[in-house]
Design an enzyme around this catalytic site. Sequence first.
Site, PDB file in Angstrom:
ATOM      1  N   ASP A 153     -36.987  15.061 -37.947  1.00  0.00           N
ATOM      2  CA  ASP A 153     -37.577  13.731 -37.814  1.00  0.00           C
ATOM      3  C   ASP A 153     -38.711  13.627 -38.839  1.00  0.00           C
ATOM      4  OD1 ASP A 153     -38.149  11.169 -37.095  1.00  0.00           O
ATOM      5  OD2 ASP A 153     -38.319  11.539 -34.954  1.00  0.00           O
TER       6      ASP A 153
HETATM    7  C1  NOJ Z   1     -39.359   8.514 -36.618  1.00  0.00           C
HETATM    8  C2  NOJ Z   1     -38.511   8.271 -35.409  1.00  0.00           C
HETATM    9  O1  NOJ Z   1     -38.842   9.190 -34.399  1.00  0.00           O
HETATM   10  C3  NOJ Z   1     -37.016   8.339 -35.670  1.00  0.00           C
HETATM   11  O2  NOJ Z   1     -36.343   7.892 -34.541  1.00  0.00           O
HETATM   12  C4  NOJ Z   1     -36.643   7.546 -36.882  1.00  0.00           C
HETATM   13  O3  NOJ Z   1     -35.262   7.598 -37.094  1.00  0.00           O
HETATM   14  C5  NOJ Z   1     -37.409   8.097 -38.055  1.00  0.00           C
HETATM   15  N1  NOJ Z   1     -38.834   7.934 -37.833  1.00  0.00           N
HETATM   16  C6  NOJ Z   1     -37.026   7.435 -39.368  1.00  0.00           C
HETATM   17  O4  NOJ Z   1     -37.478   6.146 -39.425  1.00  0.00           O
END
Ligand code: NOJ
Length: 741
Positions: A265
């Site tokens: 993430d």
């Molecule tokens: C953080 C989030 O937790 C995740 O769900 C998302 O896909 C990513 N950022 C990318 O934007």
Amino acid sequence: MTKSQLISLLNDMTLDEKIGQLVQVNGNFFLEEENVQTGPISRLGINEDMIYKVGSIINTVGAKNVITVQDKYLEKSRLKIPLMFMADIINGYKTVFPIPLAQGCSWNTEVVKRCAQIAMKEASVAGVNVNFYPMVDVVRDARWGRVMESTGGEDTYLNEIYSKVLVNAIQGNDISKEGNCVACIKHFAAYGAVESGREYNKVDMSERELRQYYLSPYKSGIEEKAKMIMTSFNIVDGIPATINKWLLREILRGEYGFDGIVISDYSAIQETISHGVSQDKKDAALRAINAGVDIDMLTNVYSNFLKELVKEDVLTISLIDEAVYRILKLKNELKLFENPYGNANAEKEKKILLNKENLEEARKLTRETFVLLKNEKNILPIKENQKIALIGPYADNFAITGEWSMFSERENIVTIKQALEERIGKEKILYAKGSNMLTTREMNYILKSEGKPLLKNGEELKTKKKYLNEAMTVAKNADIIVLAVGEHYKQSGEGNARVSIRLPKLQINLINVLKTLNKPIIMILFNGRPLVLEEVENKIDAILDVWFPGTEGARAIWDILFGNESPSGKLNMCFPEHEGQIPIYYNQYNTGRPNINNLRFESRYQDASIYPKYPFGFGLSYSKFEYKDLKLSSTILHKGKYDKITVSVTVKNCGKFDAKEIVQLYIQDLFGNVVRPIKELKGFKKVLIKANEKKKVEFEITEEMLKFWNKDLEYVSEKGTFKVYVGCNSKECLEDKFELI
Ligand code: NOJ
């Protein structure tokens, strides 16, 4: 490309080029007017040379942008390996659908599927190759802002089902075809269980609990061949998920046989330093690649440290090769080597984005996601001749698409007021805003968290009286009050955990003031999570929960309020009576002292019930359904593959509306070698039943459905007695029993 061509490409790559494939940056490097050296490069801290070696881009969308970035990149890259474009297309791209939590309330896999398919149809021509969706985290804590992103809500089985449906809807049967892209399941693992609902917080639970309730929705998506999975920000058993070898290598790749790409993430590899496990970036890089993370999302950890680790012989090149190969393979499956632009196509964007069919279908799908929570004296649907006062901060507001709809534009959204004008004519509208959405104090929480200038305290007092007076004036002239109220859309979503999940104060006040008129009040509730409605519930005659319903939401709302269709959604997450009950969910354990008589030494609260206000599976209809004749084809189920029991029930529509009902099947294992929940959802069917007709609804029970993780962590069934419940929600059911022998 053939496999051997891919391998020879891999062999031609320098170490830097290989590492580059594992790095994800955003498109600004290629799009920004500002000096790239002092801008994005210095912000991310990677060198310019690496920029032309990176493997993928996050959140650059739109055919023109995607093609520009790809061109600029390929022009300077030696091997000309195309970039992959990844984005979060959660509840729609330009045509926005209801938030996932709402979609899940349809309990209709076709609805969930179509929302995703239309979103993909739009996103694929806008150049998206990989969608960071679905989120299949089981969510049992409404304080967590991200429950809005969950389709299956608090239940494992529902999450499993939706996980499968969404992976298939996103990927189709060929990820390279227009209308499809790669599905990235997230967040592995158990992110929905963050302690006290606080974002990024710790998760700690037994391995049994993890396997029993949290892991299987990810596994279901993998079984449908999801090609990517994203790690979660939380720790699992003390170790950040992003560097958790047990989770990523043993369970994900070993047990589940996942051979796709693992992406971290957003900056999660680097964050393992703040967690206090990795010593520094180099250490974090080593831990993550060892654990099996292929792509580093938006930090310089992989780009700046993997090479050193290889040179020092701490890291074997084969681990990097494995990861790079997976990435090349996916690019090949996307057919990017043949056509680096994929399906990005500006001409098609004009025809597909927000086209008439998409919008019409959105309106229809959206209707099924609303949940009617209350309807005293059948006040709904609104009768033809009733004079409506439309009041509330959501009545003429475009912000009804939810936190994730970052690619939609305001001018495409229809407000509640505009949609009513379309139906009954402008001249007949009695409208007042009634109140601001939030007090300055509440608004400042949001502004502060986004680093924006704050409002002066008490700012709302300037308008409060005026808005209330206007509301009273229009309400006095009407037969019924339709009140459009709810959470600000920035009160849910990532980073928006709240301890008090109630309606904003000004809106509670508005309800109190309007109540003095003694006119029927219908509440259209906007929310990204279940709310505690304690202060207002008994002042309202009808509550239609519309969540954040999207581009066509407003039209769909009036379709339901005027009775063109009966509401048919049911809750996938219960509404607590009070925040103190959280986490609260239907499949609890009995405890040694169940709450039977509400006496002191029973498992209960002194000052509240242990039950939610609206239980899991709950939702009203304009009709009434009567459940009768629960029958089991046998009271014995033999262990072994082929035996089954057929459960049938007759459901009668006793009302005046043709309507859909969601018939739910729950099972309880009365005794287990570990404690089993009071009931678990094992099946559901959504059936259309005409007024005054009845339908026989059948389910099958097999041994497989009775399996659980026992005390030795084996997934098995145990002989014994099981209760079967069939009903309209998790609380109101008919019941019977059978034996597994
Ligand atoms: C953080 C989030 O937790 C995740 O769900 C998302 O896909 C990513 N950022 C990318 O934007």
